[in-house]
Design an enzyme around this catalytic site. Structure first.
Site, PDB file in Angstrom:
ATOM      1  N   HIS A   1     -10.113  -6.023  10.131  1.00 35.35           N
ATOM      2  CA  HIS A   1     -10.892  -5.750   8.930  1.00 35.35           C
ATOM      3  C   HIS A   1     -12.182  -4.997   9.250  1.00 35.35           C
ATOM      4  O   HIS A   1     -13.083  -4.925   8.411  1.00 35.35           O
ATOM      5  CB  HIS A   1     -11.228  -7.051   8.204  1.00 35.35           C
TER       6      HIS A   1
ATOM      7  N   GLU B   1       0.810  -1.212   0.000  1.00 35.70           N
ATOM      8  CA  GLU B   1       0.000   0.000   0.000  1.00 35.70           C
ATOM      9  C   GLU B   1       0.849   1.270   0.000  1.00 35.70           C
ATOM     10  O   GLU B   1       0.504   2.255  -0.667  1.00 35.70           O
ATOM     11  CB  GLU B   1      -0.940   0.002   1.214  1.00 35.70           C
TER      12      GLU B   1
END
Length: 403
Positions: free
Chosen positions: A208, A139
């Site tokens: 998550h 990322e």
């Protein structure tokens, strides 16, 4: 119906003067308001929706007007087509890629796989691998690459497979994405969109189930919006891509399969305006994203109990639409904020401070904020539910505030 375009730019609120704020009638607008160049609204809508549109105060430091009725935003009348929320995001992205060859997409599995939630499905086949770029699982690297691409004139849309993963790119988003326009002396603009799924899902576990709005809100130069319906998902996506500012678009994992009819004609939504979901008189309830639906569920119970809540989806998490919020506070004199973000340092905390600073004299009760608990989201479903605000808690809070 012609294209719906709303102007306006991100502005500071330090000189905001709530005493100059005058709430226009919901049923009658002056001719100057109807002819304002800052808000061009398509013809062909119902009379009710035209009358309910409000306009901004002339002061430049105030963001533009809120969309006033659910009837206008849902586009349930007239021509249109039904889409799920993820399909609306995909349609908006595809339209912008057709319109502007500088728009490109990058992220993990965004190419031929179509993205983890299928927002980029079919785009690689149509536009090719260079405009829809699959990246390694890194990322920090591909976010930095997207920011660099924006500096050279492209308009990248960076997808985080999960918003929690973008913590790995926090340095790029903070030190580069948000600040380069300033630190370069205006030599560079960073027209980049950073988007992806987040929020508490159904037993996705702590890592998550992140709500990162509060992490990014303090970064100078960043705009933040949260979609909640297929209509505003598409409109906000298109507006974010066209913006010269870096925009973070928050999507909720549990809203991707919402279905709604949206117009066939092109439209965009203002990045700085709230949406009046339900007009009311007794209390202002401010919310966004998934909590919009918990609030509306609670509203049904409240109406049966004799209360008349006004529900506003703030949508713009940075900057806040203090014009719409202020008009509502001056009318109801009570405020309840409902969010899924963490209580400590969350969006609700910033919004509470803004309301107290600007509209304290109009409050008949302290601002109340219902937020998620400051704990990692449990995997167990029953425990997960306890960490997030539920409709029954909203009903109880309104009853306390309206005593």
């Amino acid at each position: 119906m012609a294209a719906r375009i709303h102007g306006g730019a991100a502005t500071a609120l330090s000189t905001f003067n709530p005493k100059k704020l005058v709430a226009p009638s919901r049923t009658n607008l002056p001719a100057a308001a109807r002819s304002s160049k800052r808000c061009i609204v398509a013809g062909g809508g119902s009379d009710a929706s035209k009358k309910s549109l409000s306009v901004r105060h002339s002061q430049k430091l105030i963001a533009n007007a809120a969309v006033a009725t659910k009837a206008e935003t849902s586009a349930t009348t007239g021509t249109g087509h039904e889409l799920l929320l993820f399909e609306a995001l995909q349609e908006g992205l595809e339209e912008e890629m057709d319109r502007d060859p500088h728009v490109c997409v990058m992220g993990e599995d965004v190419g031929h796989y179509g993205g983890s939630y299928k927002v980029t499905k079919g785009l690689a086949d149509k536009f090719g691998d260079l405009r829809v770029l699959d990246t390694p699982i890194c990322e920090n690297a591909f976010t930095g690459m997207g920011i660099g691409a924006a500096m050279t004139g492209l308009r990248p849309v960076i997808e985080g497979m999960n918003m929690g993963f973008l913590l790995l790119a926090f340095n790029q988003i903070s030190n580069n994405c948000g600040m380069l326009h300033y630190t370069s002396g205006g030599q560079f603009t960073i027209p980049v969109v950073i988007r992806g799924p987040g929020g508490v899902g159904r037993q996705l576990g702590a890592e998550h189930s992140q709500r990162l709005e509060s992490y990014f809100q303090s970064i100078p130069g960043i705009q933040m919006v949260a979609c909640s319906t297929p209509y505003n998902a598409k409109g906000l996506m298109k507006a974010a891509i066209r913006s010269e500012n870096p925009v973070i678009l928050f999507e909720h994992v549990l809203l991707y399969n919402l279905k709604e009819k949206i117009p066939d004609e092109e439209y965009i939504c203002n990045l700085e305006e709230a949406e009046m979901v339900r007009p009311g008189e007794h209390i202002t309830i401010l919310t966004y994203s998934r909590m919009r639906y918990h609030v509306m569920q609670a509203a049904k119970t409240l109406v049966n109990k004799g209360y008349d809540p006004e529900v506003i989806d703030i949508r713009s998490l940075k900057p806040f639409d203090l014009y719409t919020i202020g008009n509502s506070v001056k009318k109801t004199h009570r405020v309840l904020i409902v969010e899924e973000c963490m209580r400590t340092g969350g969006i609700g905390a910033s919004l509470t401070a803004a309301i107290n600073e600007n509209f304290h004299d109009y409050l008949d009760a302290p601002v109340m904020c219902l937020s998620s608990q400051d704990v990692p989201t449990p995997y167990a479903g029953t425990l997960e539910e306890w960490t997030v605000v539920q409709p029954a808690q909203i009903v109880t809070a309104v009853e306390q505030l309206c005593q």
